[in-house]
Design a protein around this motif. Structure first.
Motif, mmCIF file in Angstrom:
data_model
loop_
_atom_site.group_PDB
_atom_site.id
_atom_site.type_symbol
_atom_site.label_atom_id
_atom_site.label_comp_id
_atom_site.label_asym_id
_atom_site.label_seq_id
_atom_site.Cartn_x
_atom_site.Cartn_y
_atom_site.Cartn_z
ATOM 1 N N UNK B 26 45.494 28.759 41.458
ATOM 2 C CA UNK B 26 44.609 29.859 41.824
ATOM 3 C C UNK B 26 44.212 29.764 43.293
ATOM 4 N N UNK B 27 44.051 30.936 43.921
ATOM 5 C CA UNK B 27 43.529 30.972 45.280
ATOM 6 C C UNK B 27 42.677 32.237 45.452
ATOM 7 N N UNK B 28 41.649 32.146 46.256
ATOM 8 C CA UNK B 28 40.800 33.299 46.598
ATOM 9 C C UNK B 28 40.311 34.068 45.376
ATOM 10 N N UNK B 29 39.839 33.345 44.366
ATOM 11 C CA UNK B 29 39.498 34.025 43.113
ATOM 12 C C UNK B 29 38.069 34.569 43.101
ATOM 13 N N UNK B 30 37.906 35.676 42.401
ATOM 14 C CA UNK B 30 36.577 36.179 42.043
ATOM 15 C C UNK B 30 36.451 36.063 40.536
ATOM 16 N N UNK B 31 35.392 35.381 40.108
ATOM 17 C CA UNK B 31 35.248 35.069 38.687
ATOM 18 C C UNK B 31 34.048 35.789 38.086
ATOM 19 N N UNK B 32 34.227 36.262 36.858
ATOM 20 C CA UNK B 32 33.110 36.806 36.096
ATOM 21 C C UNK B 32 33.067 36.047 34.774
ATOM 22 N N UNK B 33 31.885 35.657 34.330
ATOM 23 C CA UNK B 33 31.772 34.982 33.037
ATOM 24 C C UNK B 33 31.226 35.974 32.013
ATOM 25 N N UNK B 58 43.631 23.483 36.050
ATOM 26 C CA UNK B 58 43.326 24.872 36.403
ATOM 27 C C UNK B 58 41.836 25.173 36.261
ATOM 28 N N UNK B 59 41.207 24.611 35.214
ATOM 29 C CA UNK B 59 39.775 24.872 35.048
ATOM 30 C C UNK B 59 39.002 24.246 36.210
ATOM 31 N N UNK B 60 39.476 23.081 36.678
ATOM 32 C CA UNK B 60 38.786 22.452 37.823
ATOM 33 C C UNK B 60 38.979 23.265 39.097
ATOM 34 N N UNK B 61 40.175 23.899 39.239
ATOM 35 C CA UNK B 61 40.373 24.793 40.396
ATOM 36 C C UNK B 61 39.345 25.917 40.393
ATOM 37 N N UNK B 62 38.932 26.321 39.193
ATOM 38 C CA UNK B 62 37.948 27.407 39.089
ATOM 39 C C UNK B 62 36.514 26.875 39.103
ATOM 40 N N UNK B 97 47.731 33.949 42.180
ATOM 41 C CA UNK B 97 48.276 32.750 41.553
ATOM 42 C C UNK B 97 49.532 32.385 42.333
ATOM 43 N N UNK B 98 49.627 31.114 42.704
ATOM 44 C CA UNK B 98 50.728 30.690 43.572
ATOM 45 C C UNK B 98 51.582 29.645 42.857
ATOM 46 N N UNK B 99 52.902 29.836 42.928
ATOM 47 C CA UNK B 99 53.815 28.887 42.299
ATOM 48 C C UNK B 99 53.810 27.572 43.084
ATOM 49 N N UNK B 100 53.587 26.438 42.385
ATOM 50 C CA UNK B 100 53.558 25.151 43.090
ATOM 51 C C UNK B 100 54.935 24.771 43.641
ATOM 52 N N UNK B 101 55.980 25.364 43.119
ATOM 53 C CA UNK B 101 57.332 25.020 43.561
ATOM 54 C C UNK B 101 57.814 25.907 44.702
ATOM 55 N N UNK B 102 57.854 27.236 44.473
ATOM 56 C CA UNK B 102 58.468 28.120 45.472
ATOM 57 C C UNK B 102 57.432 28.916 46.267
#
Lengths: 236, 145
Positions: B26-33, B58-62, B97-102
């Protein structure tokens, strides 16, 4: 009797870009409803609809199974359809999880032997050969019906993935018309992928002879996992 | 709505990208709970489908650190409630969402991830386009002769 999903939030302008539920949608709802006891017994945890359009079918499936009993994943190549599907889910209190994608492209890697119910009302109308793929690339309403040669060009790209996606005991519901050569399709799916199938409903609507086919994966079978993007191009 | 339960099932499918293509970062996310209905039976049935290390990272990224590195052996209600919140109640409304490989970027807009590519679709249709072009040319040539 499961109520037909409330679609009153969708306007005529939505149906300029998104396929409006029609006879082919309703025959699919009827097929799911007549299988509802079996479907509930399966205790499905993961349902996937390819090309959910208005969201009517997955919402209906959610009403059969219970909104929190399964994860309802949907894909659609048309971004407007994705928004409409989400809205239809919300309107009927069934959370639908949309991915704007072609077929099951981003899910194939992770969902091997994992999907309990797959639903696909494909673009089945026979058209000139190149119309199907240009319609998909347009990502608009034409992609909902233009099926190319025999109306099978898009369906044929998805069929090779069905067995790998399905969990043991899982079912795949497909809408088809006579021109799709249903018997030959069933035979190929059995010969190549070992999937048994049955036409569960047939109906004539206007000029179309519609069928819903249910393909089933036996409980014991696990399909070999493939991890190759090139197989996206496989055609039966 | 991109929730972590869906994100845990998505992998990069760019042409030729077949390893280390999951989980998408994840990058530059806007989150709503948003609250959602808790169903412990569903969670118990769904856990085998989850890639646990990916969910944790992924949860830690958020910004959520409530999951431990290992899936606990005891699936008690307290744990299932935590898991429910992480899987279902954190909604990524905007972001990438960014691919860790490409490093392929998949944008998320209004809660819907865009993972379609018109180019891929046209390439997929090429055999059909080519055959219909050949047919047209053949028909034309026949007309001329």
């Amino acid at each position: 009797m499961i109520p037909t999903p409330d679609l009153s939030h969708l306007k005529a302008s939505d149906y300029e870009t998104v396929y409006e539920p029609a006879e082919d949608t309703f025959i699919l709802l009827d097929a799911l409803e007549s299988d509802s006891d079996t479907l509930k017994q399966l205790r499905p945890r993961l349902c996937l609809e390819i090309g959910s359009g208005s969201g009517c079918v997955s919402t209906f499936l959610g009403s059969i199974l219970g909104s929190s009993e399964a994860l309802f994943l949907c894909t659609d190549i048309n971004p407007h359809a994705c928004s409409c599907s989400v809205a239809t889910g919300l309107q009927n209190k069934i959370p639908l999880n949309l991915v704007n994608a072609s077929l099951a492209d981003p899910l194939l890697w992770r969902l091997q032997n994992a999907v309990d119910i797959i639903i696909f009302n494909p673009p089945y109308v026979p058209t000139v050969a190149d119309e199907a793929w240009t319609a998909q690339a347009d990502r608009g309403i034409g992609g909902a019906w233009a099926g190319g040669k025999d109306g099978m060009e898009i369906t044929n790209v998805f069929l090779p993935h069905v067995s790998a996606l399905l969990a043991p005991g899982g079912h795949f519901y497909l809408v088809a018309v006579t021109q799709n050569n249903i018997v030959a399709m069933q035979q190929r799916m059995k010969d190549i992928y070992g999937l048994e199938s049955q036409v569960v409903l047939r109906r004539r609507a206007g000029g179309e002879h519609l069928s819903v086919i249910r393909f089933s994966k036996t409980l014991a079978v696990k399909t070999a996992v493939f991890h190759s993007n090139t197989s996206n191009n496989e055609v039966l | 709505m991109v929730r972590l339960i869906t994100h845990n099932l998505l992998a990069c499918h760019a042409k030729g990208c077949t390893s280390n293509n999951f989980p998408l970062q994840f990058k530059d996310v806007q989150i709503v709970v948003r609250e959602s209905e808790f169903n412990p039976d569903f969670l118990r049935g769904f856990i085998p489908k989850i890639e646990w290390p990916a969910l944790v990272s992924s949860s830690r990224e958020l910004g959520d650190t409530s999951l431990s590195d290992q899936l606990p052996e005891m699936l008690d209600d307290a744990f299932l409630k935590t898991l429910h919140r992480v899987l279902f109640e954190i909604h990524v409304e905007e972001g990438v969402m960014i691919c860790p490989n490409c490093s392929h970027h998949y944008p998320i807009s209004n809660g819907i991830p865009n993972m379609a590519s018109s180019v891929t679709l046209l390439i997929r249709g090429l055999p059909y386009l080519a055959s219909s072009w050949l047919n047209m040319k053949l028909a034309n040539d026949l007309k001329i002769s």
